[in-house]
Design a protein around this motif. Sequence first.
Motif, PDB file in Angstrom:
ATOM      1  N   GLY A 194       2.420   9.239  -6.165  1.00  0.00           N
ATOM      2  CA  GLY A 194       2.937  10.573  -5.831  1.00  0.00           C
ATOM      3  C   GLY A 194       4.137  10.948  -6.675  1.00  0.00           C
ATOM      4  N   ALA A 195       5.059  10.006  -6.859  1.00  0.00           N
ATOM      5  CA  ALA A 195       6.248  10.276  -7.672  1.00  0.00           C
ATOM      6  C   ALA A 195       5.867  10.536  -9.125  1.00  0.00           C
TER       7      ALA A 195
ATOM      8  N   ARG B 294       0.829  -1.217   0.000  1.00  0.00           N
ATOM      9  CA  ARG B 294       0.000   0.000   0.000  1.00  0.00           C
ATOM     10  C   ARG B 294       0.857   1.258   0.000  1.00  0.00           C
ATOM     11  N   ARG B 295       1.902   1.257   0.809  1.00  0.00           N
ATOM     12  CA  ARG B 295       2.781   2.438   0.860  1.00  0.00           C
ATOM     13  C   ARG B 295       3.489   2.643  -0.480  1.00  0.00           C
ATOM     14  N   LEU B 296       3.903   1.559  -1.118  1.00  0.00           N
ATOM     15  CA  LEU B 296       4.562   1.682  -2.416  1.00  0.00           C
ATOM     16  C   LEU B 296       3.603   2.231  -3.469  1.00  0.00           C
ATOM     17  N   GLN B 297       2.365   1.779  -3.459  1.00  0.00           N
ATOM     18  CA  GLN B 297       1.394   2.306  -4.421  1.00  0.00           C
ATOM     19  C   GLN B 297       1.201   3.801  -4.232  1.00  0.00           C
ATOM     20  N   ILE B 298       1.070   4.233  -2.995  1.00  0.00           N
ATOM     21  CA  ILE B 298       0.883   5.659  -2.719  1.00  0.00           C
ATOM     22  C   ILE B 298       2.113   6.447  -3.160  1.00  0.00           C
ATOM     23  N   ASN B 299       3.298   5.925  -2.838  1.00  0.00           N
ATOM     24  CA  ASN B 299       4.525   6.642  -3.196  1.00  0.00           C
ATOM     25  C   ASN B 299       4.764   6.662  -4.701  1.00  0.00           C
ATOM     26  N   ILE B 300       4.422   5.589  -5.396  1.00  0.00           N
ATOM     27  CA  ILE B 300       4.607   5.553  -6.853  1.00  0.00           C
ATOM     28  C   ILE B 300       3.669   6.541  -7.531  1.00  0.00           C
TER      29      ILE B 300
ATOM     30  N   SER C 177       6.629  13.979 -11.058  1.00  0.00           N
ATOM     31  CA  SER C 177       7.446  13.976 -12.276  1.00  0.00           C
ATOM     32  C   SER C 177       6.706  14.604 -13.447  1.00  0.00           C
TER      33      SER C 177
END
Length: 75
Positions: A25-26, A17-23, A30
């Motif tokens: 956001g990134a 879940r944290r990776l999905q949110i961070n991806i 970008s």
Amino acid sequence: MSSSVVAKPQMWGLLGRRLQINIVGAFVVSLGVAALCKFGVAEPRKKAYADFYRNYDSMKDFEEMRKAGIFQSVK
């Protein structure tokens, strides 16, 4: 005194879940930076070059440099 039971935090799938949110956001950041570079730097630069070369006379510029003595092989 009454003690209340604290619920356990859910640890299963936390990294995903944290990776999905961070991806996401990134990706958004970008895209914003790319748009800023395109419309803040590239387009004004293209316009400045187009404005400069619209009325640029290379022979006149060459004659001015020749008269100033920049070229040693051309009299």
